[in-house]
Design a protein around this motif. Sequence first.
Motif, PDB file in Angstrom:
ATOM      1  N   LEU A  10       0.891  -1.268  -0.006  1.00  0.00           N
ATOM      2  CA  LEU A  10      -0.221  -0.021   0.063  1.00  0.00           C
ATOM      3  C   LEU A  10       0.788   1.321   0.101  1.00  0.00           C
ATOM      4  O   LEU A  10       1.666   1.347   0.867  1.00  0.00           O
ATOM      5  CB  LEU A  10      -0.873  -0.004   1.159  1.00  0.00           C
ATOM      6  CG  LEU A  10      -1.833   1.089   1.302  1.00  0.00           C
ATOM      7  CD1 LEU A  10      -2.940   1.032   0.196  1.00  0.00           C
ATOM      8  CD2 LEU A  10      -2.828   1.231   2.885  1.00  0.00           C
ATOM      9  N   LEU A  11       0.532   2.166  -1.037  1.00  0.00           N
ATOM     10  CA  LEU A  11       1.540   3.386  -1.027  1.00  0.00           C
ATOM     11  C   LEU A  11       0.453   4.566  -0.687  1.00  0.00           C
ATOM     12  O   LEU A  11      -0.588   4.794  -1.042  1.00  0.00           O
ATOM     13  CB  LEU A  11       1.877   3.482  -2.532  1.00  0.00           C
ATOM     14  CG  LEU A  11       2.984   4.647  -2.579  1.00  0.00           C
ATOM     15  CD1 LEU A  11       4.408   3.775  -2.033  1.00  0.00           C
ATOM     16  CD2 LEU A  11       3.128   4.928  -4.086  1.00  0.00           C
ATOM     17  N   THR A  17      -4.534   8.725  -1.130  1.00  0.00           N
ATOM     18  CA  THR A  17      -4.399   7.454  -0.236  1.00  0.00           C
ATOM     19  C   THR A  17      -5.356   6.430  -0.828  1.00  0.00           C
ATOM     20  O   THR A  17      -6.567   6.727  -1.117  1.00  0.00           O
ATOM     21  CB  THR A  17      -4.804   8.036   1.273  1.00  0.00           C
ATOM     22  OG1 THR A  17      -5.973   7.948   1.244  1.00  0.00           O
ATOM     23  CG2 THR A  17      -3.767   8.627   1.738  1.00  0.00           C
ATOM     24  N   ALA A  18      -4.896   5.187  -0.547  1.00  0.00           N
ATOM     25  CA  ALA A  18      -6.082   4.033  -1.168  1.00  0.00           C
ATOM     26  C   ALA A  18      -6.479   3.258   0.167  1.00  0.00           C
ATOM     27  O   ALA A  18      -5.780   3.163   1.265  1.00  0.00           O
ATOM     28  CB  ALA A  18      -5.152   3.016  -2.069  1.00  0.00           C
ATOM     29  N   ARG A 298       6.139  -2.569 -12.162  1.00  0.00           N
ATOM     30  CA  ARG A 298       4.946  -2.491 -11.235  1.00  0.00           C
ATOM     31  C   ARG A 298       3.818  -2.678 -11.819  1.00  0.00           C
ATOM     32  O   ARG A 298       3.430  -2.242 -13.118  1.00  0.00           O
ATOM     33  CB  ARG A 298       4.926  -1.129 -10.600  1.00  0.00           C
ATOM     34  CG  ARG A 298       5.987  -0.871  -9.477  1.00  0.00           C
ATOM     35  CD  ARG A 298       6.105   0.255  -8.735  1.00  0.00           C
ATOM     36  NE  ARG A 298       6.874   0.587  -7.741  1.00  0.00           N
ATOM     37  CZ  ARG A 298       7.211   1.733  -7.062  1.00  0.00           C
ATOM     38  NH1 ARG A 298       6.634   2.724  -7.453  1.00  0.00           N
ATOM     39  NH2 ARG A 298       8.021   1.725  -6.054  1.00  0.00           N
ATOM     40  N   LEU A 299       2.848  -3.056 -11.346  1.00  0.00           N
ATOM     41  CA  LEU A 299       1.308  -3.115 -11.561  1.00  0.00           C
ATOM     42  C   LEU A 299       0.499  -2.344 -10.765  1.00  0.00           C
ATOM     43  O   LEU A 299       0.576  -2.297  -9.326  1.00  0.00           O
ATOM     44  CB  LEU A 299       0.722  -4.605 -11.473  1.00  0.00           C
ATOM     45  CG  LEU A 299      -0.822  -4.581 -11.210  1.00  0.00           C
ATOM     46  CD1 LEU A 299      -1.462  -4.318 -12.759  1.00  0.00           C
ATOM     47  CD2 LEU A 299      -1.499  -6.141 -10.981  1.00  0.00           C
ATOM     48  N   HIS A 312      -3.861   5.689  -5.619  1.00  0.00           N
ATOM     49  CA  HIS A 312      -3.154   4.526  -6.318  1.00  0.00           C
ATOM     50  C   HIS A 312      -2.765   3.417  -5.208  1.00  0.00           C
ATOM     51  O   HIS A 312      -2.229   3.804  -3.903  1.00  0.00           O
ATOM     52  CB  HIS A 312      -2.366   5.215  -7.308  1.00  0.00           C
ATOM     53  CG  HIS A 312      -0.960   5.466  -6.915  1.00  0.00           C
ATOM     54  ND1 HIS A 312      -0.828   6.823  -6.537  1.00  0.00           N
ATOM     55  CD2 HIS A 312       0.264   4.844  -6.465  1.00  0.00           C
ATOM     56  CE1 HIS A 312       0.648   7.144  -5.836  1.00  0.00           C
ATOM     57  NE2 HIS A 312       1.115   5.715  -6.056  1.00  0.00           N
ATOM     58  N   GLN A 313      -2.596   2.306  -5.956  1.00  0.00           N
ATOM     59  CA  GLN A 313      -1.979   1.219  -4.928  1.00  0.00           C
ATOM     60  C   GLN A 313      -0.820   0.480  -5.745  1.00  0.00           C
ATOM     61  O   GLN A 313      -1.467   0.305  -7.084  1.00  0.00           O
ATOM     62  CB  GLN A 313      -3.229   0.472  -4.670  1.00  0.00           C
ATOM     63  CG  GLN A 313      -2.953  -0.832  -3.800  1.00  0.00           C
ATOM     64  CD  GLN A 313      -4.031  -1.656  -3.388  1.00  0.00           C
ATOM     65  OE1 GLN A 313      -5.110  -1.648  -4.138  1.00  0.00           O
ATOM     66  NE2 GLN A 313      -4.058  -2.374  -2.216  1.00  0.00           N
ATOM     67  N   ILE A 314       0.001  -0.005  -5.490  1.00  0.00           N
ATOM     68  CA  ILE A 314       1.068  -0.994  -6.089  1.00  0.00           C
ATOM     69  C   ILE A 314       0.690  -2.111  -5.597  1.00  0.00           C
ATOM     70  O   ILE A 314       1.168  -2.667  -4.254  1.00  0.00           O
ATOM     71  CB  ILE A 314       2.536  -0.231  -5.831  1.00  0.00           C
ATOM     72  CG1 ILE A 314       2.579   0.910  -6.193  1.00  0.00           C
ATOM     73  CG2 ILE A 314       3.444  -1.364  -6.567  1.00  0.00           C
ATOM     74  CD1 ILE A 314       3.894   1.667  -5.846  1.00  0.00           C
ATOM     75  N   LEU A 315       0.234  -3.114  -6.799  1.00  0.00           N
ATOM     76  CA  LEU A 315      -0.081  -4.423  -6.426  1.00  0.00           C
ATOM     77  C   LEU A 315       1.047  -5.639  -6.663  1.00  0.00           C
ATOM     78  O   LEU A 315       1.061  -6.442  -6.027  1.00  0.00           O
ATOM     79  CB  LEU A 315      -1.464  -4.874  -7.422  1.00  0.00           C
ATOM     80  CG  LEU A 315      -2.336  -3.990  -7.055  1.00  0.00           C
ATOM     81  CD1 LEU A 315      -3.525  -4.270  -8.254  1.00  0.00           C
ATOM     82  CD2 LEU A 315      -3.048  -4.309  -5.904  1.00  0.00           C
TER      83      LEU A 315
END
Length: 351
Positions: A10-11, A17-18, A298-299, A312-315
């Motif tokens: 979670l970024l 913020t996500a 990254r996804l 946004h979130q980095i999966l």
Amino acid sequence: MRVMFTALVLLLAGIGTAAAQSAPIKVATLTDGLEHPWSMAVMPDGHLLVSERPGRLQIIDARTGQKRAVAGMPKVRAESEAGALGLALDPDFAGNGRLYLCYSTGWTLSAGNRLSAFTLQDFSLRDEQVLLDDLPGAKWHNGCRVRVSPDGFLYASLGDATAAGGAQDVAYLGGKIFRLNRDGSIPADNPFPNSPVWSFGHRNPQGLAFRPGDGALWSTEHGPDTQDEVNRIVKGGNYGWPLCRGTDPCPGLADYQPAKAEFDHANTIAISDLIFYQGDAFPDWRGDILFVALKTGRLYRLDLDGDRITGHQILIDDDFGRLRDIAEGADGSLYLATDNGEDQILHLTPR
Ligand SMILES: [Ca+2]
């Protein structure tokens, strides 16, 4: 089959913020032994049609990962970022076998790109119909993402072919997003008479996706050393290159459309393909943008509120190297194509 579990990262920085997600994803290798897979299309039978940049087209069995090369590929100019690039299936593909392919032509000093339609029959491409020829090309910035819109038009992107100034000239076809009828003719309601140009001022857009519901076109675009862009594409819009970048304002530029988000202001992630997620496998993500990046591997997942990107979130964070392409299967699972030279198709399902 190699299976790895990846924790969600979670970024909480950048543009918002996500909300924390509770369901991680399971990542498996569907197939490997590919060389720079560039574009995947999910066929009506669930199998994947995949272009490989050096000039191949493969059909990959989505259950076993077995692959079979398609015969009849045209000769491509395979160098640096050029080669066999974007592809899209016709909406009536199940009946007519028609597909669209953007590929690089010529050789270094006479570099071009071409958008063609073919018929796929019995593992062979036939009946090439050239739709746009002698498009600007170079070793770099060939763009060439291809999509069919929900209302049945054919869209394709083209990079500036390293002639940055041309992106602002609507008579030069580099640095543009095109809209055509699927027979190759120019729609009467395109913004510039008798021109395939739908939008201009692009550097190297390599992702196109239509939002379910309103059919709005969104695009990813490589920035130079900073400010990779996520754009909402409007008819006749000027996306600024090379005069203005990212979300920066651009006073005095008519019809200027700043990016909806940039990744990020101080660096480049080498942004590539995007989709709007629609499936059932990850219900919390429905309506969100998913996109992949080359440089950072990254996804990403983006939250939207209308046209505003709110988080946004980095999966996936560089677990598999460079990521070129993303596609959604009929069951809502996801496919990712790596871009490392010895490449694989990854299959993402709920953990
Ligand atoms: Ca821009």
